[in-house]
Design a protein around this motif. Structure first.
Motif, short mmCIF file in Angstrom:
data_model
loop_
_atom_site.label_atom_id
_atom_site.label_comp_id
_atom_site.label_asym_id
_atom_site.label_seq_id
_atom_site.Cartn_x
_atom_site.Cartn_y
_atom_site.Cartn_z
N CYS A 403 -5.44 -45.53 -9.70
CA CYS A 403 -6.34 -46.29 -8.85
C CYS A 403 -7.05 -47.36 -9.68
CB CYS A 403 -7.38 -45.35 -8.22
SG CYS A 403 -8.63 -46.24 -7.29
N CYS A 421 -5.36 -43.57 -3.11
CA CYS A 421 -6.13 -42.90 -4.14
C CYS A 421 -6.71 -41.63 -3.51
CB CYS A 421 -7.26 -43.81 -4.62
SG CYS A 421 -8.50 -42.90 -5.55
N CYS A 427 -14.28 -42.02 -5.47
CA CYS A 427 -13.76 -43.38 -5.69
C CYS A 427 -14.73 -44.40 -5.08
CB CYS A 427 -12.38 -43.48 -5.05
SG CYS A 427 -11.61 -45.08 -5.31
ZN LIG Z 1 -9.88 -44.47 -6.59
#
Ligand SMILES: [Zn+2]
Ligand SMILES: NC(=O)c1ccc[n+]([C@@H]2O[C@H](COP(=O)([O-])OP(=O)(O)OC[C@H]3O[C@@H](n4cnc5c(N)ncnc54)[C@H](O)[C@@H]3O)[C@@H](O)[C@H]2O)c1
Length: 669
Positions: A403, A421, A427
């Protein structure tokens, strides 16, 4: 290849492409390629008339009826238009008109060729009676309920109309609506719609007109047909349609001769991109209606009109780099950054490449000179590489395996086009996009807390999940210290947070940004389960049977419910008094006649809409499901039910009953 084999080959290919285009809303080749094949076939057939098959694609309107709707016969056939990409052909067209009219003076009307779906509307004594698609030109699908959802379309005409009138025009999806819809679909992880035309066509084929309404279709009238002579010219009829309250695009113009037609075509070559609707050319029509009759029709198109199509706008420019964006559901989308190049009225700096497959398919490399096209889609796309200009040693683009935002290894679930991801909890772009979604207009719509502000709060570490928003009021003093946020705007924001606690539960559910749980699904789940805790407790198998939900969505919802941090989120929202259940009384049970029974409804019904029948069954204690199984009590069949469903039900020995038979089962009161 000998002409006979070539004719056969082209015929087969064109039949196939027509079927894909009209039945499945898929364009496998560009319109230009399609039209070139059709023109080639036309020429071959002219040179070898004995070889031309009777049902050649050059002789018929390409569309068909869909078998999902009742059909109706057109009073006047709905034809296609002859088309051309060249001005020389327009000169030939003009010569044919001149010859056909034997020297009498004539003039033209030029209109935009809207890229949507042709529609015939019947108004009787000014009331909208029926909407029918073009179909095969002779019969079309009756889609009246869907057409009624078009808000700019008058259901009653204003004064001055003839008692009996057929209005023809184009149903389309405005570009803005298309972009919004695709953005939403992208965020929900749903397949993107290819272009506004396919989107409009697909919407008209939906069975549930509530869903059609959400697609915000529009309509432009471009022709009026009346029994007997009501008008002398086409332009007069456009003015009248406008006066009756029908939407007519103000872009049309009378043109005295071919010179003025060409001037109109040049003028709109760029300007058309500023219109709210996609167009793919200009339609040129002989204005006088008596002259139209004199020129007449071929089997496929009128001799008094022609469509000039603009060639697809394309440009060549350098591919600078590819950026990988991470969306709300973790999907990674590559975006190409280009040396700015003018294309169809705008300067293009970025283009979509869709996904990893596409990068490999095109064999893209950094520094390549690439071709970008702006076709039916709004965002230009890369369609090819100028291999001759490839710099020596250009490295193939390697799609990242991690990612770009958080470094987690990317995954690509089987059958999906996008890498994603999986780090949902940590994230940053995913967390941020979920917050932005939560406060957005269609979700919590919090006054004073837009996407930008919530994004800034996220960057400052003030909020991480939607539940954190409800702690903001206690941090008033801290917030007032922030740049660009005065005391007044903080107080607005706090009031906005408080006020948003009155939105219906379904909008909170939608706002949670669960993959595949869009607006409609959230509504259906909320209606069915009524409380968040009931949804959390439901199994995937159970949810899959809720109408409009289905397996993929149910799996995604159940997976979400299982995550402890999501359960924790719900608890915190509950503590903050965010609405987590449907308010008001559940629909009153009228009887328990259908207790323990399950029903599938399919097809179109005569007296009630499908929704009304569903309500009726539920009021009498019955359950609606979407799949046919041995345990199903009844399949209620409307008109035009798919043959596969009938077969399956018959095989599983499920009784098939009609709408009237269903109503007869109800207790008489
Ligand atoms: Zn990510
Ligand atoms: N790419 C593919 O695979 C594929 C397959 C089949 C057809 N096609 C495309 O579709 C075309 C054939 O479609 P068609 O038969 O609908 O013809 P057409 O779209 O070229 O022209 C007829 C249609 O134009 C529309 N129209 C828009 N504005 C109009 C106006 N102002 N006045 C009158 N009509 C107006 C109407 O819907 C009408 O039915 C082909 O030429 C090709 O370009 C593409």
């Amino acid at each position: 290849m000998d002409p006979q084999s070539r004719i056969q080959e082209l015929t087969q290919r064109l039949h196939y492409l027509n079927n894909q285009y009209y039945q499945h809303d898929i364009s496998e080749v560009s319109d230009q390629e399609f039209d070139a094949m059709l023109a080639e076939l036309n020429q071959l057939e002219k040179a070898h008339p004995d070889l031309a098959p009777a049902n050649s694609p050059t002789q018929r309107v390409g569309g068909t009826i869909t078998k999902q709707f009742a059909t109706a016969q057109h009073r006047y056939p709905m034809l296609s238009l002859g088309n051309t990409y060249s001005e020389d052909d327009l000169r030939e067209f003009d010569e044919r008109v001149q010859k056909g009219l034997e020297g009498a003076p004539y003039s033209y009307v030029c209109e935009q060729k809207f890229d949507g779906v042709a529609m015939s509307l019947h108004y009787a004594t000014g009331e909208l009676q029926q909407g029918v698609t073009r179909g095969d030109g002779t019969r079309g699908d009756v889609v009246t309920a869907n057409v009624r959802t078009i808000r700019t379309l008058p259901l009653h005409l204003r004064a001055g109309f003839p008692a009996d009138v057929e209005v023809r025009g184009e149903v389309f999806m405005p570009n803005q609506v298309f972009n919004d819809l695709n953005q939403e679909r992208e965020q929900n992880g749903e397949a993107l719609l290819a272009n506004p035309r396919n989107a409009a066509s697909g919407a008209l084929k939906l069975q549930d007109s509530a869903l059609v309404a959400a697609r915000r279709l529009r309509f432009y009238a471009y022709s009026v047909l009346t029994p007997g002579r009501h008008f002398t010219s086409h332009s007069e009829s456009l003015e009248a349609a406008n006066a009756w309250g029908l939407p007519v695009s103000p872009t049309w113009r009378r043109c005295a001769d071919l010179g003025e037609v060409l001037a109109y075509i040049h003028e709109w070559a760029q300007k058309r991109f500023e219109l709210p609707v996609n167009t793919d050319g200009i339609v040129i029509k002989v204005d006088n209606l008596r002259q139209q009759d004199q020129l007449g029709l071929t089997a496929k198109s009128p001799r008094w009109a022609i469509a000039y199509k603009y060639p697809t706008a394309a440009a060549r420019t350098e591919l600078l780099r590819i950026e990988y964006n991470v969306g709300r559901t973790g999907a990674v989308t590559p975006v190409a950054h280009l040396t700015p190049v003018p294309l169809a009225g705008t300067v293009v700096k970025r283009a979509s490449v869709h996904n990893a497959n596409q990068i490999a398919l095109l064999d893209l490399r950094l520094g390549d000179m690439v071709f970008v096209e702006k076709g039916g889609e709004i965002i230009p796309k890369i369609t090819g590489v100028d291999f001759a200009a490839r710099p020596a040693g250009a490295e193939p683009i390697r799609y990242p395996s991690e990612c770009p935002a958080c470094g987690t290894p990317l995954v690509r679930p089987e059958g999906e086009a996008h890498y994603r991801c999986p780090n949902e909890r940590g994230c940053p772009p995913q967390l941020k996009a979920r917050l932005e979604h939560y406060v957005s207009r269609k979700a919590l719509n919090i006054d004073g807390l837009g996407a930008e502000t919530v994004g800034r709060f996220f960057d400052l570490g003030l909020v991480k999940t939607p539940a954190d928003i409800y702690d903001l009021p206690q941090r008033r003093a801290e917030l007032i210290g922030l740049e660009r946020l005065g005391e007044k705007s903080i107080d607005n924001l706090i009031a906005g947070i408080e006020k948003s606690k009155t939105v219906p539960f379904e909008r909170v559910l939608f706002g949670l940004g669960i993959r595949y749980v869009g607006e409609t699904v959230a509504q259906k789940l909320a209606q069915h389960y009524r409380t968040m805790s009931a949804i959390l407790a439901a199994s995937a198998k159970e949810m899959a049977d809720v109408p409009e939900v289905g397996g993929v969505i149910a799996d995604s919802m159940a997976l979400w419910s299982q995550q402890p941090e999501n359960q924790h989120l719900v608890q915190r929202l509950q503590a903050a008094s965010v609405p987590l259940e449907v308010t008001g009384e559940p629909p009153k049970a009228v009887s328990d006649r259908f207790a323990g029974l399950t029903f599938v409804l399919s097809g179109v019904f005569e007296n009630y809409s499908r929704e009304q029948l569903q309500d009726l069954i539920q009021q009498h204690g019955g359950k609606i499901t979407s799949s046919i199984s041995k345990k199903l009590s009844y399949l209620v069949a409307g008109e035009n039910m798919g043959p596969a469903k009938r077969e399956k039900a018959t095989m599983m020995k499920v009784p098939i009953i009609s709408e009237n038979e269903l109503l007869a089962l109800l207790p008489v009161d």
